[in-house]
Design a protein around this motif. Structure first.
Motif, PDB file in Angstrom:
ATOM      1  N   PRO A 258      37.444  -5.169  44.306  1.00 12.91           N
ATOM      2  CA  PRO A 258      36.777  -5.376  45.600  1.00 12.91           C
ATOM      3  C   PRO A 258      36.289  -4.080  46.252  1.00 12.91           C
ATOM      4  CG  PRO A 258      39.151  -5.492  45.868  1.00 12.91           C
ATOM      5  CD  PRO A 258      38.891  -5.384  44.388  1.00 12.91           C
ATOM      6  N   HIS A 259      36.856  -2.933  45.821  1.00 13.02           N
ATOM      7  CA  HIS A 259      36.415  -1.635  46.332  1.00 13.02           C
ATOM      8  C   HIS A 259      37.031  -0.547  45.451  1.00 13.02           C
ATOM      9  CE1 HIS A 259      40.427  -1.130  48.075  1.00 13.02           C
ATOM     10  NE2 HIS A 259      40.299  -2.307  48.671  1.00 13.02           N
ATOM     11  N   PRO A 260      36.612   0.704  45.570  1.00  3.28           N
ATOM     12  CA  PRO A 260      37.214   1.778  44.771  1.00  3.28           C
ATOM     13  C   PRO A 260      38.725   1.877  45.008  1.00  3.28           C
ATOM     14  CG  PRO A 260      35.185   2.534  45.781  1.00  3.28           C
ATOM     15  CD  PRO A 260      35.472   1.191  46.378  1.00  3.28           C
ATOM     16  N   PRO A 261      39.495   2.242  43.981  1.00  2.00           N
ATOM     17  CA  PRO A 261      40.941   2.413  44.151  1.00  2.00           C
ATOM     18  C   PRO A 261      41.244   3.421  45.249  1.00  2.00           C
ATOM     19  CG  PRO A 261      40.357   2.442  41.823  1.00  2.00           C
ATOM     20  CD  PRO A 261      39.070   2.493  42.588  1.00  2.00           C
ATOM     21  N   VAL A 262      42.313   3.170  45.998  1.00  2.00           N
ATOM     22  CA  VAL A 262      42.659   4.002  47.145  1.00  2.00           C
ATOM     23  C   VAL A 262      43.951   4.769  46.868  1.00  2.00           C
ATOM     24  CG1 VAL A 262      43.335   3.992  49.587  1.00  2.00           C
ATOM     25  CG2 VAL A 262      41.477   2.500  48.788  1.00  2.00           C
ATOM     26  N   TYR A 263      43.927   6.053  47.208  1.00  2.00           N
ATOM     27  CA  TYR A 263      45.089   6.938  47.104  1.00  2.00           C
ATOM     28  C   TYR A 263      45.448   7.418  48.511  1.00  2.00           C
ATOM     29  CZ  TYR A 263      44.604   7.489  42.011  1.00  2.00           C
ATOM     30  OH  TYR A 263      44.551   7.270  40.656  1.00  2.00           O
ATOM     31  N   ILE A 264      46.756   7.500  48.784  1.00  2.00           N
ATOM     32  CA  ILE A 264      47.223   7.996  50.065  1.00  2.00           C
ATOM     33  C   ILE A 264      48.259   9.097  49.816  1.00  2.00           C
ATOM     34  CG2 ILE A 264      48.254   7.443  52.293  1.00  2.00           C
ATOM     35  CD1 ILE A 264      45.734   5.884  51.907  1.00  2.00           C
ATOM     36  N   PRO A 265      47.942  10.364  50.116  1.00  2.00           N
ATOM     37  CA  PRO A 265      48.964  11.410  50.028  1.00  2.00           C
ATOM     38  C   PRO A 265      49.984  11.240  51.149  1.00  2.00           C
ATOM     39  CG  PRO A 265      46.744  12.329  49.888  1.00  2.00           C
ATOM     40  CD  PRO A 265      46.606  10.912  50.363  1.00  2.00           C
ATOM     41  N   GLY A 266      51.256  11.433  50.810  1.00  2.00           N
ATOM     42  CA  GLY A 266      52.315  11.283  51.799  1.00  2.00           C
ATOM     43  C   GLY A 266      53.206  12.506  51.844  1.00  2.00           C
ATOM     44  N   ALA A 267      53.684  12.831  53.054  1.00  2.00           N
ATOM     45  CA  ALA A 267      54.555  13.998  53.242  1.00  2.00           C
ATOM     46  C   ALA A 267      55.826  13.622  53.982  1.00  2.00           C
ATOM     47  CB  ALA A 267      53.814  15.095  53.986  1.00  2.00           C
ATOM     48  N   GLY A 268      56.328  12.417  53.728  1.00  2.00           N
ATOM     49  CA  GLY A 268      57.607  12.029  54.293  1.00  2.00           C
ATOM     50  C   GLY A 268      57.530  10.983  55.378  1.00  2.00           C
ATOM     51  N   SER A 269      56.350  10.593  55.820  1.00  2.00           N
ATOM     52  CA  SER A 269      56.238   9.581  56.861  1.00  2.00           C
ATOM     53  C   SER A 269      56.601   8.207  56.305  1.00  2.00           C
ATOM     54  CB  SER A 269      54.808   9.556  57.419  1.00  2.00           C
ATOM     55  OG  SER A 269      54.604   8.408  58.210  1.00  2.00           O
ATOM     56  N   THR A 270      57.562   7.547  56.943  1.00  2.00           N
ATOM     57  CA  THR A 270      57.939   6.206  56.494  1.00  2.00           C
ATOM     58  C   THR A 270      56.785   5.226  56.696  1.00  2.00           C
ATOM     59  OG1 THR A 270      58.926   5.797  58.674  1.00  2.00           O
ATOM     60  CG2 THR A 270      60.394   6.563  56.917  1.00  2.00           C
ATOM     61  N   GLU A 271      55.970   5.468  57.725  1.00  2.00           N
ATOM     62  CA  GLU A 271      54.820   4.593  57.952  1.00  2.00           C
ATOM     63  C   GLU A 271      53.852   4.653  56.774  1.00  2.00           C
ATOM     64  OE1 GLU A 271      56.505   5.624  61.947  1.00  2.00           O
ATOM     65  OE2 GLU A 271      55.921   6.789  60.185  1.00  2.00           O
ATOM     66  N   THR A 272      53.657   5.846  56.207  1.00  2.00           N
ATOM     67  CA  THR A 272      52.752   5.976  55.075  1.00  2.00           C
ATOM     68  C   THR A 272      53.301   5.255  53.851  1.00  2.00           C
ATOM     69  OG1 THR A 272      51.923   8.098  55.880  1.00  2.00           O
ATOM     70  CG2 THR A 272      51.589   7.623  53.552  1.00  2.00           C
ATOM     71  N   MET A 273      54.601   5.379  53.603  1.00  2.00           N
ATOM     72  CA  MET A 273      55.209   4.680  52.472  1.00  2.00           C
ATOM     73  C   MET A 273      55.004   3.175  52.588  1.00  2.00           C
ATOM     74  SD  MET A 273      58.804   6.759  52.461  1.00  2.00           S
ATOM     75  CE  MET A 273      58.847   8.564  52.498  1.00  2.00           C
TER      76      MET A 273
END
Length: 387
Positions: free
Chosen positions: A189-204
């Protein structure tokens, strides 16, 4: 296991008195120290290195976004990705990523990534980042609105990519009477998405909810393990097991013909990266309100500190860089794979600080020909083929 060649495009020509005279390589570091002639040469060289990685068989070539900084000369990673669409043929073109929370017009990101996807024949991966603390100062964006702006920009971009009808958008941060992007991306449905994380529980939790790839930033192994476990737990809470390919470990890598040569050449490069390129004051990295109280508490409890006091030996021991001959690098990455509980992607920084073009290309050659074949079977799910 998949392998990517990541580039920061640094400006390595810092003055001899940098350590004592300047508090940071970003935001307040005067651009009088930038030589446009050297900068033009660097861009040409750095694109050559990314294109060579494609020829060597890396699965991806990766760029990212930074502003007002000698640490990384890419305020627009999409421009670099556009150049790579015409000069690469096999590797994924990974924009890791666009700092959508500091953008005044995130719809432009949706349009540019869609263009890149078409230009590359569907080879684009789209990373979304909130941006480093100093970039909120640079763009006069209130850091307390970082999460809200990021979440809304993400939702707007994904809807713009996937909607086949015009729609209106009236959110807390962005308003558009008409959203009807032309062109649409080729990947569905769209290009694959990557999210870099630095410890935020919200990001996980965000990555787990959307089943995006969670990518680490540079940190000691014990801390990255906490991040990966947090992402795996967030996926488990949602009723599924995170695919190995959705966990990406990023780390500087330097390979030479012998251990002795690798350490002799890597030491000044890594000391530049961690002691000079990443030199920041705490308030510039994490301004008040940038992280939620819960996430900030987790970061503080983890013992994560700055890099200024870490020696070269400390960095290697902590897994913040991998250096050596091909056999030594392969062995160390196997060890880190076990320590981190597994991962399906390795995103290696091969162009480190003041490393020469010859050093970077030789390191990449040795890694591609002697290390990748040894590690390729890693990252396979226990009950079947790679995710």
């Amino acid at each position: 296991m998949k392998f990517s060649f990541f580039h920061l495009m640094p400006y390595p020509y810092l003055p001899d008195d940098f350590d004592t005279r300047y508090e940071s390589s970003a935001l307040t570091y005067p651009n009088a120290n930038f030589d446009p002639k050297l900068g033009a040469s660097l861009y040409s060289r750095y694109l050559d290195e990314l294109e060579y990685a494609d020829q060597l068989g890396f699965d991806g070539v990766a760029v990212n976004e930074h502003h007002q900084s000698a640490y990384g000369l890419m305020p627009s990673p999409n421009l670099m990705a556009a150049a790579l669409t015409r000069r690469t043929s096999q590797a994924r073109i990974m924009v890791l990523g666009n700092a959508i929370a500091i953008r005044g017009n995130p719809l432009r990101v949706a349009e540019e990534i869609a263009m890149l996807d078409l230009m590359s024949g569907g080879r684009v991966d789209s990373g979304f980042v909130r941006g480093i603390g100093w970039e909120y100062f640079a763009h006069s964006v209130n850091p307390t609105k970082s999460r809200s702006r990021f979440d809304e920009a993400h939702d707007l971009i994904v809807k713009a990519w996937t909607s086949e009808e015009m729609f209106s958008w009236y959110g807390a941060n962005y308003e558009y009477r008409y959203v009807n992007i032309w062109p649409r991306p080729v990947q569905s449905p769209h290009p694959p998405v990557y999210i870099p994380g630095a410890g935020s529980t919200e990001t996980m939790k965000f990555c787990a909810l959307h089943r995006y790839t969670y990518m680490s930033v540079y940190a000691p192994t014990r801390i990255v393990r906490r991040w990966f476990d947090g992402y795996r737990q967030a996926a488990s809470d949602l009723g599924y097991v995170a695919d190995p390919e959705k966990i990406a470990f990023s780390v500087p890598v330097y390979v030479a013909d012998t251990d002795a040569r690798a350490h002799a050449e890597a030491r000044p490069a890594l000391e530049w990266l961690y002691h000079r390129g990443l030199k920041q004051t705490p308030q510039m990295v994490t301004p008040p309100g940038y992280m939620s109280p819960g996430s900030l508490r987790g970061v503080l409890m983890s013992g994560m500190r700055g890099f200024a006091g870490a020696s070269y030996e400390d960095l290697l021991a902590a897994g913040q860089a991998v250096v050596g001959s091909p056999s030594s690098v392969a062995a160390r990455l196997r060890s880190l794979y076990a320590e981190l509980g597994g991962f399906g992607q390795l995103i290696g920084l091969f162009a480190i600080g003041p490393s020469t073009h010859e050093q970077v290309t030789r390191s990449a050659e040795l890694f591609a020909t002697e290390v990748m074949p040894e590690l390729r079977p890693l990252g396979v799910a226990e009950d079947g083929p790679p995710a």
